[in-house]
Scaffold this motif. Structure first.
Motif, PDB file in Angstrom:
ATOM      1  N   ARG A  36      13.253   5.795   3.941  1.00 41.29           N
ATOM      2  CA  ARG A  36      12.563   6.228   2.732  1.00 41.29           C
ATOM      3  C   ARG A  36      12.912   7.659   2.372  1.00 41.29           C
ATOM      4  O   ARG A  36      13.020   8.534   3.226  1.00 41.29           O
ATOM      5  CB  ARG A  36      11.043   6.106   2.923  1.00 41.29           C
ATOM      6  N   THR A  37      13.066   7.892   1.062  1.00 45.47           N
ATOM      7  CA  THR A  37      13.416   9.217   0.567  1.00 45.47           C
ATOM      8  C   THR A  37      12.502  10.266   1.191  1.00 45.47           C
ATOM      9  O   THR A  37      11.292  10.078   1.290  1.00 45.47           O
ATOM     10  CB  THR A  37      13.278   9.256  -0.967  1.00 45.47           C
ATOM     11  N   ALA A  38      13.084  11.359   1.599  1.00 43.54           N
ATOM     12  CA  ALA A  38      12.327  12.408   2.265  1.00 43.54           C
ATOM     13  C   ALA A  38      11.172  12.901   1.401  1.00 43.54           C
ATOM     14  O   ALA A  38      11.191  12.775   0.183  1.00 43.54           O
ATOM     15  CB  ALA A  38      13.256  13.582   2.611  1.00 43.54           C
ATOM     16  N   SER A  39      10.151  13.474   2.048  1.00 40.10           N
ATOM     17  CA  SER A  39       8.973  13.972   1.344  1.00 40.10           C
ATOM     18  C   SER A  39       9.370  14.847   0.169  1.00 40.10           C
ATOM     19  O   SER A  39      10.200  15.741   0.283  1.00 40.10           O
ATOM     20  CB  SER A  39       8.097  14.781   2.308  1.00 40.10           C
ATOM     21  N   GLY A  40       8.756  14.586  -0.979  1.00 39.73           N
ATOM     22  CA  GLY A  40       9.091  15.340  -2.179  1.00 39.73           C
ATOM     23  C   GLY A  40      10.110  14.646  -3.033  1.00 39.73           C
ATOM     24  O   GLY A  40      10.360  15.057  -4.155  1.00 39.73           O
ATOM     25  N   GLY A  41      10.724  13.564  -2.531  1.00 43.41           N
ATOM     26  CA  GLY A  41      11.756  12.881  -3.304  1.00 43.41           C
ATOM     27  C   GLY A  41      11.259  11.646  -4.014  1.00 43.41           C
ATOM     28  O   GLY A  41      12.043  10.883  -4.566  1.00 43.41           O
ATOM     29  N   VAL A  42       9.930  11.410  -3.991  1.00 43.21           N
ATOM     30  CA  VAL A  42       9.349  10.215  -4.587  1.00 43.21           C
ATOM     31  C   VAL A  42       8.285  10.635  -5.595  1.00 43.21           C
ATOM     32  O   VAL A  42       7.515  11.569  -5.346  1.00 43.21           O
ATOM     33  CB  VAL A  42       8.717   9.307  -3.511  1.00 43.21           C
ATOM     34  N   ALA A  43       8.243   9.934  -6.742  1.00 42.60           N
ATOM     35  CA  ALA A  43       7.251  10.234  -7.774  1.00 42.60           C
ATOM     36  C   ALA A  43       6.662   8.934  -8.315  1.00 42.60           C
ATOM     37  O   ALA A  43       7.378   7.942  -8.490  1.00 42.60           O
ATOM     38  CB  ALA A  43       7.882  11.038  -8.906  1.00 42.60           C
ATOM     39  N   GLU A  44       5.363   8.952  -8.585  1.00 43.84           N
ATOM     40  CA  GLU A  44       4.633   7.757  -9.039  1.00 43.84           C
ATOM     41  C   GLU A  44       3.700   8.146 -10.187  1.00 43.84           C
ATOM     42  O   GLU A  44       2.982   9.155 -10.100  1.00 43.84           O
ATOM     43  CB  GLU A  44       3.805   7.177  -7.883  1.00 43.84           C
ATOM     44  N   ILE A  45       3.714   7.330 -11.262  1.00 49.22           N
ATOM     45  CA  ILE A  45       2.812   7.551 -12.396  1.00 49.22           C
ATOM     46  C   ILE A  45       2.093   6.246 -12.717  1.00 49.22           C
ATOM     47  O   ILE A  45       2.706   5.176 -12.751  1.00 49.22           O
ATOM     48  CB  ILE A  45       3.567   8.060 -13.636  1.00 49.22           C
ATOM     49  N   ILE A  46       0.789   6.338 -12.941  1.00 46.07           N
ATOM     50  CA  ILE A  46      -0.021   5.187 -13.331  1.00 46.07           C
ATOM     51  C   ILE A  46      -0.464   5.398 -14.771  1.00 46.07           C
ATOM     52  O   ILE A  46      -1.085   6.425 -15.089  1.00 46.07           O
ATOM     53  CB  ILE A  46      -1.238   5.036 -12.405  1.00 46.07           C
ATOM     54  N   MET A  47      -0.138   4.420 -15.636  1.00 48.00           N
ATOM     55  CA  MET A  47      -0.497   4.489 -17.052  1.00 48.00           C
ATOM     56  C   MET A  47      -1.548   3.423 -17.353  1.00 48.00           C
ATOM     57  O   MET A  47      -1.288   2.233 -17.181  1.00 48.00           O
ATOM     58  CB  MET A  47       0.735   4.264 -17.933  1.00 48.00           C
ATOM     59  N   ILE A  48      -2.725   3.849 -17.824  1.00 50.81           N
ATOM     60  CA  ILE A  48      -3.834   2.951 -18.105  1.00 50.81           C
ATOM     61  C   ILE A  48      -4.140   2.956 -19.604  1.00 50.81           C
ATOM     62  O   ILE A  48      -4.319   4.017 -20.210  1.00 50.81           O
ATOM     63  CB  ILE A  48      -5.105   3.368 -17.338  1.00 50.81           C
ATOM     64  N   ASP A  49      -4.227   1.774 -20.189  1.00 55.35           N
ATOM     65  CA  ASP A  49      -4.615   1.623 -21.590  1.00 55.35           C
ATOM     66  C   ASP A  49      -6.075   2.062 -21.748  1.00 55.35           C
ATOM     67  O   ASP A  49      -6.962   1.543 -21.071  1.00 55.35           O
ATOM     68  CB  ASP A  49      -4.450   0.145 -21.983  1.00 55.35           C
ATOM     69  N   THR A  50      -6.307   3.014 -22.652  1.00 60.19           N
ATOM     70  CA  THR A  50      -7.680   3.455 -22.924  1.00 60.19           C
ATOM     71  C   THR A  50      -8.059   3.217 -24.377  1.00 60.19           C
ATOM     72  O   THR A  50      -8.963   3.860 -24.904  1.00 60.19           O
ATOM     73  CB  THR A  50      -7.850   4.954 -22.587  1.00 60.19           C
ATOM     74  N   SER A  51      -7.364   2.299 -25.040  1.00 60.05           N
ATOM     75  CA  SER A  51      -7.682   1.995 -26.434  1.00 60.05           C
ATOM     76  C   SER A  51      -9.060   1.346 -26.530  1.00 60.05           C
ATOM     77  O   SER A  51      -9.641   0.913 -25.532  1.00 60.05           O
ATOM     78  CB  SER A  51      -6.620   1.071 -27.023  1.00 60.05           C
ATOM     79  N   GLY A  52      -9.574   1.246 -27.753  1.00 53.33           N
ATOM     80  CA  GLY A  52     -10.915   0.717 -27.952  1.00 53.33           C
ATOM     81  C   GLY A  52     -11.107  -0.688 -27.429  1.00 53.33           C
ATOM     82  O   GLY A  52     -12.209  -1.050 -26.986  1.00 53.33           O
ATOM     83  N   SER A  53     -10.038  -1.483 -27.444  1.00 57.50           N
ATOM     84  CA  SER A  53     -10.165  -2.878 -27.003  1.00 57.50           C
ATOM     85  C   SER A  53     -10.432  -2.998 -25.500  1.00 57.50           C
ATOM     86  O   SER A  53     -10.872  -4.038 -25.022  1.00 57.50           O
ATOM     87  CB  SER A  53      -8.894  -3.659 -27.352  1.00 57.50           C
ATOM     88  N   MET A  54     -10.185  -1.937 -24.754  1.00 60.69           N
ATOM     89  CA  MET A  54     -10.407  -1.967 -23.302  1.00 60.69           C
ATOM     90  C   MET A  54     -11.877  -1.790 -22.930  1.00 60.69           C
ATOM     91  O   MET A  54     -12.248  -1.903 -21.762  1.00 60.69           O
ATOM     92  CB  MET A  54      -9.578  -0.875 -22.622  1.00 60.69           C
ATOM     93  N   ASN A  55     -12.709  -1.512 -23.893  1.00 61.07           N
ATOM     94  CA  ASN A  55     -14.118  -1.237 -23.612  1.00 61.07           C
ATOM     95  C   ASN A  55     -14.771  -2.391 -22.843  1.00 61.07           C
ATOM     96  O   ASN A  55     -14.574  -3.561 -23.156  1.00 61.07           O
ATOM     97  CB  ASN A  55     -14.874  -1.010 -24.929  1.00 61.07           C
ATOM     98  N   GLY A  56     -15.536  -2.037 -21.817  1.00 62.57           N
ATOM     99  CA  GLY A  56     -16.247  -3.057 -21.058  1.00 62.57           C
ATOM    100  C   GLY A  56     -15.564  -3.383 -19.744  1.00 62.57           C
ATOM    101  O   GLY A  56     -15.066  -2.510 -19.031  1.00 62.57           O
ATOM    102  N   ARG A  57     -15.513  -4.690 -19.423  1.00 60.15           N
ATOM    103  CA  ARG A  57     -15.000  -5.141 -18.120  1.00 60.15           C
ATOM    104  C   ARG A  57     -13.571  -4.687 -17.864  1.00 60.15           C
ATOM    105  O   ARG A  57     -13.228  -4.319 -16.735  1.00 60.15           O
ATOM    106  CB  ARG A  57     -15.057  -6.668 -18.033  1.00 60.15           C
ATOM    107  N   ASN A  58     -12.724  -4.745 -18.913  1.00 59.05           N
ATOM    108  CA  ASN A  58     -11.310  -4.403 -18.697  1.00 59.05           C
ATOM    109  C   ASN A  58     -11.144  -2.967 -18.221  1.00 59.05           C
ATOM    110  O   ASN A  58     -10.421  -2.698 -17.252  1.00 59.05           O
ATOM    111  CB  ASN A  58     -10.513  -4.619 -19.978  1.00 59.05           C
ATOM    112  N   LEU A  59     -11.805  -2.028 -18.897  1.00 65.67           N
ATOM    113  CA  LEU A  59     -11.643  -0.629 -18.503  1.00 65.67           C
ATOM    114  C   LEU A  59     -12.328  -0.349 -17.168  1.00 65.67           C
ATOM    115  O   LEU A  59     -11.802   0.401 -16.337  1.00 65.67           O
ATOM    116  CB  LEU A  59     -12.181   0.307 -19.585  1.00 65.67           C
TER     117      LEU A  59
END
Length: 425
Positions: A36-59
């Motif tokens: 595995r790539t040495a420490s500092g060589g890995v990057a992770e991003i999580i993208m979550i939909d926060t539009s109005g339709s997500m209101n409730g159980r989905n969000l």
């Protein structure tokens, strides 16, 4: 130390006048996770939909899933959380933080999970802004050669033209990998497939919000297990030969032909993304000039290269013969994956025709899909097809469209269309 091997499966015998050579090349990586790539060589991003339709159980479920995902990110990994609606917002690191991405450690993990709880639903959906922001954040850690993102939405990309999304997808292609997930039945499979295909990821349906967390957990664990950040499949063909196509055929069907970059006049490179301990199959087709009976020729050399270094190689051969018993023999591997690739295509075409109201075309295409699933032993595809069509004769592909099918069943069939079964050896 990572070790890669390559095996070639083909019928190398061509009849007099034959020109087209097909082969399945199986590439297997072992002990890759330990490299595995040495420490500092890995990057992770999580993208979550926060539009109005997500209101409730989905969000609510998405917040929980994002927190579960954060727990799977290995210490030392650069990471960030994005909330996306018709605009994109860096949720963590906080907007006033001096760095756009931070390395995971216990305090950062706790703060990221707290930041996730503040997500509120509002606005529309413009996924191009999410991808563009992710690209900018990844660019701030150029030393991170392994870059992976997860994108979750529940709706259509309604706040911008499709062309705007496509333009940004092209701009960020090659910069990071992205797995795209849709929850519920209101999102568009083709939109997320465009993103995941270009960014060497996967697309899948999460039918119930309660299932998001398990999916996110698996995706991040898989990302963290990768030991090779970026590899390419290289195909050499002799002077005068033509590479007809290169496609990944297992575990999913992915067309790579148009992604070719030139290594030298006789060799092209095709991106394969990051690797863990796994095995993948590739279908390579090359057209060579016909040679006299009895002639042998190397038709292609297929290699896996990392950082410009070739780690394994397989040879695709051509031998011209007048023995029909040899030339008529069909490689079971080539036959199997040719059927699997067609299966993916006809499922997508059939569902598109059904959505357009063209029932005749939909019946023919989905009937062919049933036939191919039967021939290739893809029982999962057959099971999914049964929820969309009544199967009268699977061997002949005789089917009738079901009335009032559940949209989730159609979406499940569509998203799973590119998943293949391994050939039995």
């Amino acid at each position: 130390m990572a070790v890669f091997t390559a095996e070639v499966f083909q019928n190398e015998f061509l009849p007099a006048g034959g020109t087209d050579v097909h082969a399945i090349v199986t590439v297997t990586g072992s002990d890759v996770g330990s490299a595995r790539t040495a420490s500092g060589g890995v990057a992770e991003i999580i993208m979550i939909d926060t539009s109005g339709s997500m209101n409730g159980r989905n969000l609510d479920a998405a917040k929980h899933a994002a927190q579960v995902a954060v727990d799977q990110i290995v210490d030392g990994t650069w990471f960030a959380i994005i909330g996306g609606s018709h605009v994109a917002q860096r949720l963590f690191p906080y907007p006033n933080a001096p760095r756009d991405m931070v390395q995971m450690e216990p305090a950062a993990r706790a703060e990221a999970k707290r930041a996730i709880t503040t997500l509120l639903p509002s606005g529309g959906t413009a996924m191009s802004t999410w991808l563009a922001l992710a690209d900018r954040l990844f660019a701030t850690v150029p030393h991170a050669s392994q870059r992976h993102a997860i994108l979750l939405t529940d709706g259509k990309n309604e706040s911008e033209p499709r062309a705007a999304l496509s333009a940004v997808v092209r701009q960020v292609t090659g910069h990071f990998q992205c797995d795209a997930r849709g929850v519920g039945a209101s999102w568009q499979v083709d939109e997320l497939r465009e993103i995941s295909t270009a960014l060497l990821g996967t697309v899948d349906l999460i039918a119930s919000p309660e299932d998001i967390a398990a999916d996110f957990q698996a995706l991040v664990q898989q990302s963290m297990s990768k030991g090779v950040a970026d590899a390419e499949l290289r195909v050499w063909a002799p002077q005068g030969a033509q590479v007809l196509f290169v496609r990944q055929v297992s575990p999913t069907v992915e067309e790579l032909t148009a992604r070719r970059t030139e290594v030298n006049p006789l060799t092209g490179a095709y991106p394969t993304g990051s690797w863990g301990d796994e095995s993948r199959d590739y279908h390579v087709a090359v057209r060579v000039a016909s040679k006299p009976v009895g002639t042998e020729q190397l038709a292609a050399r297929v290699q896996l290269a990392v950082g410009g270094q070739v780690l394994t190689s397989g040879l695709v051969k051509a031998r011209w013969s007048d023995d029909d018993a040899l030339t008529a023999r069909l490689s079971p591997e080539v036959a199997h994956y040719t059927g699997q690739a067609e299966l993916a295509s006809v499922i997508q075409e059939g569902l598109a025709a059904k959505a357009a109201g063209d029932e005749a075309t939909a019946t023919v295409k989905l009937g062919r899909a049933v036939q191919l699933a039967q021939q290739t032993g893809n029982e999962e595809a057959t099971s999914r097809l049964r929820r969309v069509v009544e199967i009268d004769d699977p061997d002949q592909g005789t089917v009738r469209l079901r009335r009032n099918t559940d949209r989730l069943d159609e979406m499940a069939l569509d998203t799973a269309s590119t998943k293949t079964t391994r050939v039995r050896r």
